[in-house]
Enzyme design. Structure first.
Site, mmCIF file in Angstrom:
data_model
loop_
_atom_site.group_PDB
_atom_site.id
_atom_site.type_symbol
_atom_site.label_atom_id
_atom_site.label_comp_id
_atom_site.label_asym_id
_atom_site.label_seq_id
_atom_site.Cartn_x
_atom_site.Cartn_y
_atom_site.Cartn_z
ATOM 1 N N ASP A 1 -27.919 -15.650 -26.780
ATOM 2 C CA ASP A 1 -27.647 -15.475 -25.347
ATOM 3 C C ASP A 1 -28.853 -15.824 -24.472
ATOM 4 O OD1 ASP A 1 -28.542 -13.216 -26.753
ATOM 5 O OD2 ASP A 1 -27.899 -11.825 -25.200
ATOM 6 N N HIS A 2 -30.002 -16.077 -25.070
ATOM 7 C CA HIS A 2 -31.185 -16.471 -24.300
ATOM 8 C C HIS A 2 -31.701 -17.847 -24.705
ATOM 9 C CE1 HIS A 2 -30.974 -12.339 -23.111
ATOM 10 N NE2 HIS A 2 -30.973 -12.007 -24.381
#
Ligand SMILES: [Zn+2]
Length: 283
Positions: free
Chosen positions: A98-99
């Site tokens: 997610d990053h």
């Protein structure tokens, strides 16, 4: 005063200690990009954060969010009037999808150099499939990324930009927080991009007594103390909900010198809860 932050990175519930589903709807919802302060801009999604720090000699992107958000982040950069080709550096907080999932695509499209901690670079090269990650789950990877290593307290510079790395291991072994100063109208503030301080596992990993990681709890406590002690004019977190970034921005109240200490206090509470759970389950 009781902290008001609603959630910490990569988890929506205090009681959840196993890896949550990666399909939180807000993680792919767009947010109109906006100026955080001076040359620092929000270019991420409603879920994971991405930040652009700009200069006439080139820009720095901090995180790129999910793989499917790559075009969103790039569109946000363009919508602010900046060129993708002027993004010279991409920094990563930690190597979860997610990053870091979109970094390969954005690095390709911009030509930027990616920087991370040594253990972060190792995970990025594995496309997030790192067996040393407390949340390791085979099959939840992304396009691998080759990153240049930055040491703890090291600096990444682009023209006048000077961004410092702070090793904050715990959520992942390579977790890194980043700090810089931005100025506006003659006033400069310290910006803290704090990595997730959430103690979270895949349901089988134990922070307490993992034989291969004997100092992980001690390192985690030290990371939380590091973030608490940073000069903290404006706190930005890897998920905006972890420190109400979007709500504070909407109210024009992003500056809060106590925000890093509040985040740290909450992180210690969560780590305490996980360790208590592990103690209760201890064989
Ligand atoms: Zn994470």
């Amino acid at each position: 005063m009781r902290p008001t932050f609603l959630a910490l990175a990569c988890v929506a519930s205090l009681s959840a200690v196993a890896l949550p589903a990666l399909a939180a709807p807000e993680w792919t919802q767009p947010v109109k990009p906006f100026r955080i302060y001076g040359n620092t801009y929000y270019v991420g999604s409603r879920g994971p954060t991405a930040v652009l720090v700009t200069s006439p000699q080139g820009h720095v992107l901090v995180d790129a969010t999910l793989p499917e958000n790559a075009t969103m982040v790039e569109a946000n950069i363009r919508a602010l009037g900046f060129k993708l080709s002027d993004v010279k550096v991409i920094l990563n907080s930690h190597a979860h999808i997610d990053h870091a999932g979109a970094i390969a695509q954005v690095a390709h499209d911009t030509g930027a150099t990616v920087y991370a901690s040594a253990l972060g670079a190792k995970s990025l090269a594995l496309g997030g499939q790192d067996p040393d990650d407390p949340q390791y789950e085979p099959g939840k990877g992304y396009s691998p990324v080759k990153a240049t290593v930055v040491s703890d307290a090291g600096h990444v510079r682009v023209g006048p930009l000077d961004i410092q790395a702070h090793a904050t291991p715990g959520h992942t072994p390579g977790s890194t927080s980043w700090t810089w100063r931005s100025c506006q109208g003659g006033k400069c503030v310290d910006i803290v991009y704090a990595d997730s301080l959430t103690a979270l596992t895949n349901g089988t990993y134990r922070y307490t007594d993992a034989p291969e990681h004997p100092h992980r709890v001690e390192d985690f406590r030290k990371s939380i103390a590091t973030v608490a002690a940073l000069p903290c004019g404006i706190l930005i977190t890897t998920h905006p909900d972890a420190s109400d970034v979007l709500e504070r921005a909407a109210r024009g109240k992003l500056e809060d010198p106590g925000a890093c200490r509040v985040l740290a206090a909450h992180a210690n509470e969560r780590l305490d809860a996980l360790l208590a759970k592990e103690a209760a389950e201890s064989p």
